[in-house]
Design an enzyme around this catalytic site. Structure first.
Site, PDB file in Angstrom:
ATOM      1  N   GLU A  85     -72.047  64.568  63.320  1.00  0.00           N
ATOM      2  CA  GLU A  85     -72.205  63.551  62.280  1.00  0.00           C
ATOM      3  C   GLU A  85     -71.152  63.751  61.188  1.00  0.00           C
ATOM      4  O   GLU A  85     -70.562  62.786  60.679  1.00  0.00           O
ATOM      5  CB  GLU A  85     -73.608  63.642  61.684  1.00  0.00           C
ATOM      6  CG  GLU A  85     -73.849  62.722  60.503  1.00  0.00           C
ATOM      7  CD  GLU A  85     -75.043  63.166  59.668  1.00  0.00           C
ATOM      8  OE1 GLU A  85     -75.190  62.655  58.547  1.00  0.00           O
ATOM      9  OE2 GLU A  85     -75.810  64.048  60.120  1.00  0.00           O
ATOM     10  N   ASP A 145     -68.524  60.794  60.402  1.00  0.00           N
ATOM     11  CA  ASP A 145     -68.457  60.174  59.080  1.00  0.00           C
ATOM     12  C   ASP A 145     -67.006  60.045  58.627  1.00  0.00           C
ATOM     13  O   ASP A 145     -66.585  58.998  58.108  1.00  0.00           O
ATOM     14  CB  ASP A 145     -69.258  61.026  58.085  1.00  0.00           C
ATOM     15  CG  ASP A 145     -69.137  60.529  56.660  1.00  0.00           C
ATOM     16  OD1 ASP A 145     -69.708  59.472  56.350  1.00  0.00           O
ATOM     17  OD2 ASP A 145     -68.465  61.195  55.849  1.00  0.00           O
ATOM     18  N   ASP A 179     -77.352  58.483  61.047  1.00  0.00           N
ATOM     19  CA  ASP A 179     -76.803  59.807  61.342  1.00  0.00           C
ATOM     20  C   ASP A 179     -76.370  59.912  62.807  1.00  0.00           C
ATOM     21  O   ASP A 179     -75.295  60.439  63.115  1.00  0.00           O
ATOM     22  CB  ASP A 179     -77.837  60.889  61.041  1.00  0.00           C
ATOM     23  CG  ASP A 179     -78.105  61.054  59.553  1.00  0.00           C
ATOM     24  OD1 ASP A 179     -77.324  60.521  58.747  1.00  0.00           O
ATOM     25  OD2 ASP A 179     -79.100  61.723  59.210  1.00  0.00           O
ATOM     26  N   GLU A 200     -73.139  57.953  63.529  1.00  0.00           N
ATOM     27  CA  GLU A 200     -71.942  58.710  63.126  1.00  0.00           C
ATOM     28  C   GLU A 200     -71.673  59.861  64.094  1.00  0.00           C
ATOM     29  O   GLU A 200     -70.509  60.157  64.411  1.00  0.00           O
ATOM     30  CB  GLU A 200     -72.111  59.249  61.710  1.00  0.00           C
ATOM     31  CG  GLU A 200     -72.032  58.178  60.639  1.00  0.00           C
ATOM     32  CD  GLU A 200     -72.133  58.729  59.234  1.00  0.00           C
ATOM     33  OE1 GLU A 200     -71.522  58.137  58.330  1.00  0.00           O
ATOM     34  OE2 GLU A 200     -72.828  59.748  59.036  1.00  0.00           O
TER      35      GLU A 200
END
Length: 230
Positions: free
Chosen positions: A49, A53, A122, A125
């Protein structure tokens, strides 16, 4: 499938490969991206994640830079925020059908984990991060552009996010939360059409229509918001 395309794998993630239009070389990376921290004893999505991101942020930044050549830094920044917000990520996760593949403890699932926007965002990502680690930045970029195409048009973002903006508008004035009431549903089961009314105390309601409850609610919220803001 054309003759030059190799067949997709048929394992537990075969359907997901077709949805993503990307086939992992290392299935373990994808499983890690789909594993909730509630499952103890193994890897889970949080590290991927972190990567996803950053990759998502860069892909969107480059895309916006090219898509809006005359926009200043502030305009680009606000659009970037809209495109990477939790709600957008959660909706993309649903488009990817990720809730069908997430691994989590039964206790977390029973607590509504597969429906929570924060968890879906989450995992979304993490999947982007996993694609980046497995196949490189260009494959991750292709994935993001596939699923974020509708969000690059900021008018579409504003329409889709009308419920959130209406909620913020009434909360900022200490008003009661908007209520959405379905007043009609027509059409066959496989192609329904919804009519939904949004109500805010002391204001005339607005009516929205759409092929899903979510679409009708967004339509109603956008109409009422335009009236309130004027």
């Amino acid at each position: 499938m054309s003759s030059h395309q190799k067949p997709r794998k048929t394992g537990q993630y075969g359907r997901l490969y077709d949805i993503l239009e990307y086939e992992f070389t290392n299935d373990a990376l994808l499983r890690e991206a789909l594993t909730h921290p509630s499952l103890e004893g193994g890897k889970h999505y949080q590290r991927l994640e972190f990567v996803g991101d950053r990759v998502l942020g860069l892909v969107i930044a480059e895309w916006l830079h090219d898509y809006y050549p005359s926009l200043d830094e502030g305009g680009l920044a606000s659009r970037h925020t809209n495109m990477v917000r939790k709600e957008a990520l959660a909706e993309v996760a649903r488009d990817m059908k990720l809730p069908d593949f997430i691994h989590m403890a039964k206790s977390a699932e029973d607590n509504g984990g597969l429906k929570k926007s924060s968890i879906l965002a989450d995992v979304c990502e993490a999947v982007i991060g996993a694609v980046n680690q497995d196949g490189g930045y260009l494959n991750a970029q292709k994935l993001v552009r596939k699923f974020w195409t509708r969000y690059i048009d900021q008018d579409a973002i504003a329409q889709r996010d009308a419920k959130t903006r209406l909620q913020e508008w009434v909360q900022g004035r200490q008003m009661q939360t908007p209520k959405y009431v379905m007043t009609d549903r027509t059409g066959p089961a496989h192609a329904p059409f919804f009519t939904i009314e949004v109500r805010v105390k002391d204001w005339e309601p607005e009516v929205g229509k759409g092929t899903s409850k979510r679409e009708a609610e967004q339509d109603a919220a956008a109409k009422l918001l335009r009236r309130l803001e004027s």
